[in-house]
Design an enzyme around this catalytic site. Structure first.
Site, PDB file in Angstrom:
ATOM      1  N   HIS A 177       0.850  -1.202   0.000  1.00 48.96           N
ATOM      2  CA  HIS A 177       0.000   0.000   0.000  1.00 48.96           C
ATOM      3  C   HIS A 177       0.884   1.250   0.000  1.00 48.96           C
ATOM      4  O   HIS A 177       0.705   2.161  -0.822  1.00 48.96           O
ATOM      5  CB  HIS A 177      -0.900  -0.023   1.237  1.00 48.96           C
ATOM      6  CG  HIS A 177      -1.649   1.246   1.503  1.00 48.96           C
ATOM      7  ND1 HIS A 177      -3.003   1.325   1.405  1.00 48.96           N
ATOM      8  CD2 HIS A 177      -1.228   2.485   1.867  1.00 48.96           C
ATOM      9  CE1 HIS A 177      -3.399   2.561   1.686  1.00 48.96           C
ATOM     10  NE2 HIS A 177      -2.332   3.276   1.980  1.00 48.96           N
ATOM     11  N   GLU A 178       1.830   1.291   0.932  1.00 49.29           N
ATOM     12  CA  GLU A 178       2.741   2.441   1.006  1.00 49.29           C
ATOM     13  C   GLU A 178       3.645   2.509  -0.219  1.00 49.29           C
ATOM     14  O   GLU A 178       4.005   3.602  -0.679  1.00 49.29           O
ATOM     15  CB  GLU A 178       3.571   2.362   2.283  1.00 49.29           C
ATOM     16  CG  GLU A 178       2.759   2.416   3.572  1.00 49.29           C
ATOM     17  CD  GLU A 178       1.948   3.699   3.702  1.00 49.29           C
ATOM     18  OE1 GLU A 178       2.387   4.743   3.169  1.00 49.29           O
ATOM     19  OE2 GLU A 178       0.870   3.660   4.331  1.00 49.29           O
TER      20      GLU A 178
ATOM     21  N   HIS B 172       1.945   4.456  -2.934  1.00 50.32           N
ATOM     22  CA  HIS B 172       2.126   5.907  -2.794  1.00 50.32           C
ATOM     23  C   HIS B 172       3.499   6.332  -3.301  1.00 50.32           C
ATOM     24  O   HIS B 172       3.633   7.331  -4.022  1.00 50.32           O
ATOM     25  CB  HIS B 172       1.991   6.305  -1.313  1.00 50.32           C
ATOM     26  CG  HIS B 172       0.616   6.156  -0.751  1.00 50.32           C
ATOM     27  ND1 HIS B 172      -0.518   6.612  -1.393  1.00 50.32           N
ATOM     28  CD2 HIS B 172       0.187   5.611   0.421  1.00 50.32           C
ATOM     29  CE1 HIS B 172      -1.582   6.354  -0.645  1.00 50.32           C
ATOM     30  NE2 HIS B 172      -1.183   5.733   0.459  1.00 50.32           N
TER      31      HIS B 172
END
Length: 410
Positions: free
Chosen positions: A22-23, A26
């Protein structure tokens, strides 16, 4: 026990990997647009190790609960150095900032889709239609027999095992899988719902006419009257014989090519179900509190990462890998959708602020005014803290419930 522990660890590891990716979503999109990414770490707390490659520091921390991606100037209030200022995230176009902030959730959706696709070509995908059968239109055909036992609590109702004192009247009366029930006590059985009502009203030796292999047979089944919790949460006494309807197949299998559209369709259904669960979430919170103090735990109620990991461990212990992977995919979809809610400090909250600025400036432009400045996040801090406290409280409740009164696989 060892299989259970391995299952818990594997499920927790799967969640950690999902959050780390998820990170990473980004980070990758931010770098692609030219934003300055200072740090990308997996975990929280003290640093185990780190290294710097280019302008970004990468590392691992001791507490493996999530991670973070530090992008310079995510809001106009973030401090940036003079060399970072031109590449501060808040200076970029609205659509680019939206892509970066939604990339984490999109990563969860991609992961969930991949897991479901692999399930489709191996274990198969759950047939959601089997969970939404219209029993009033289902033929009264028996797929198999089961236990008939008293059930005065929700946990007992959902217990498919054979607890002490349970009976198997259908077996004793000679009913077999594949039998189509034509009548009960002389009354025609035209649907599964009708058959259920007839059996509930029966008691003692009862005549069942069935069709088996093209022939009609008359069986006598001794129907016991047992206490049962109804849909209105009232305990009543009904007739039961322990039979299972012959409905749609539980799992649907696909080849590598057919699995692609099937997975897309299934993913859409899962998104809809996830949305319904989120809407129902507030009304399920009292049930969590009740479960902590000894009440029956709703098997369809919310679970924390702790509870999901325990269920994953039980699935591995029982060899039910399809449940393990389905739960992992479902959790990825849930996290992805939840993270897009327009509430700070979630990514969806930041996206809402970005688009507020965009719409506000467009309206100001129509009136011949200059664009307004960035939103002052300090004015939103009180609302943010309230939401953080509420979220933390609900997390604490679900974790506590998952420890003292966990949801278990039947």
């Amino acid at each position: 026990m060892l299989a259970y522990i391995i299952g818990v660890v594997l499920f927790a590891l799967g969640i950690c990997i999902s959050v780390a990716l998820h990170e990473a979503g980004h980070m990758v999109t931010a770098k692609a647009f030219g934003m300055k990414v200072r740090r990308y770490f997996i975990g929280f707390g003290p640093t185990i190790f780190s290294f710097k490659r280019g302008e970004t520091e990468y590392g691992l921390k001791w507490i493996p609960l999530g991670g973070f991606c530090d992008i310079a100037g995510m809001t106009a209030l973030d401090e940036v150095t003079p060399d970072e200022a031109p590449r501060a995230m808040w200076r970029f176009k609205t659509w680019k900032r939206t892509v970066v902030m939604s990339a984490g959730s999109i990563t969860h959706f991609i992961l969930g889709f991949i897991v479901l696709y692999l399930m489709a070509i191996t274990f198969g995908l759950p047939n959601l239609a089997a969970n939404n059968v219209d029993y009033s239109k289902l033929a009264p055909v028996v797929a198999g027999t089961s236990c008939a036992h008293a059930a005065t609590t929700l946990q007992q109702v959902n217990d498919d095992s054979c607890p002490p004192g349970s009976l198997r009247p259908a077996d004793a009366g000679g009913l077999k899988a594949g039998d189509k029930v034509l009548s009960v006590a002389g009354q025609p059985a035209t649907s599964w719902t009708g058959l259920q009502q007839q059996i509930k009203a029966a008691g003692g030796p009862t005549k069942f006419v069935v069709e088996r292999g093209g022939r009609q047979l008359t069986l006598t089944i001794d129907v016991p009257r047992l206490a049962r919790l109804g849909t209105d949460n009232q305990v009543t006494t009904i007739g039961m014989i322990g039979i299972i309807p012959q409905g749609p197949p539980g799992m649907l299998h696909y080849n590598g090519l057919d699995a692609v559209p099937a997975t897309f369709v299934f993913t859409g259904d899962l998104f809809a179900e996830t949305g319904e669960r989120l809407l129902q979430f507030p009304q399920r919170v009292p049930g969590i509190v009740d479960a902590i103090f000894g009440g029956d735990r709703d098997p369809n109620g919310p679970v924390s990462v702790v509870g999901a990991s325990r269920i994953g461990g039980e699935a591995v212990e029982q060899g039910l890998w399809q449940i393990f992977f389905f739960l992992l995919a479902s959790l990825n979809f849930f996290i992805g959708v939840f993270n897009l809610l327009p509430l700070l400090p979630l990514d969806g909250g930041h996206i809402a602020v970005v688009w507020y600025e965009r719409v506000r400036d467009w309206l100001r432009g129509l009136r011949g005014k200059a664009a307004g400045g960035p939103v002052d996040y300090t004015k939103l801090s009180a609302i943010t803290m309230v939401l953080v406290v509420i979220g933390g409280g609900i997390t604490l409740l679900t974790v506590t419930a998952d420890i003292v009164n966990p949801i278990r696989l039947q």
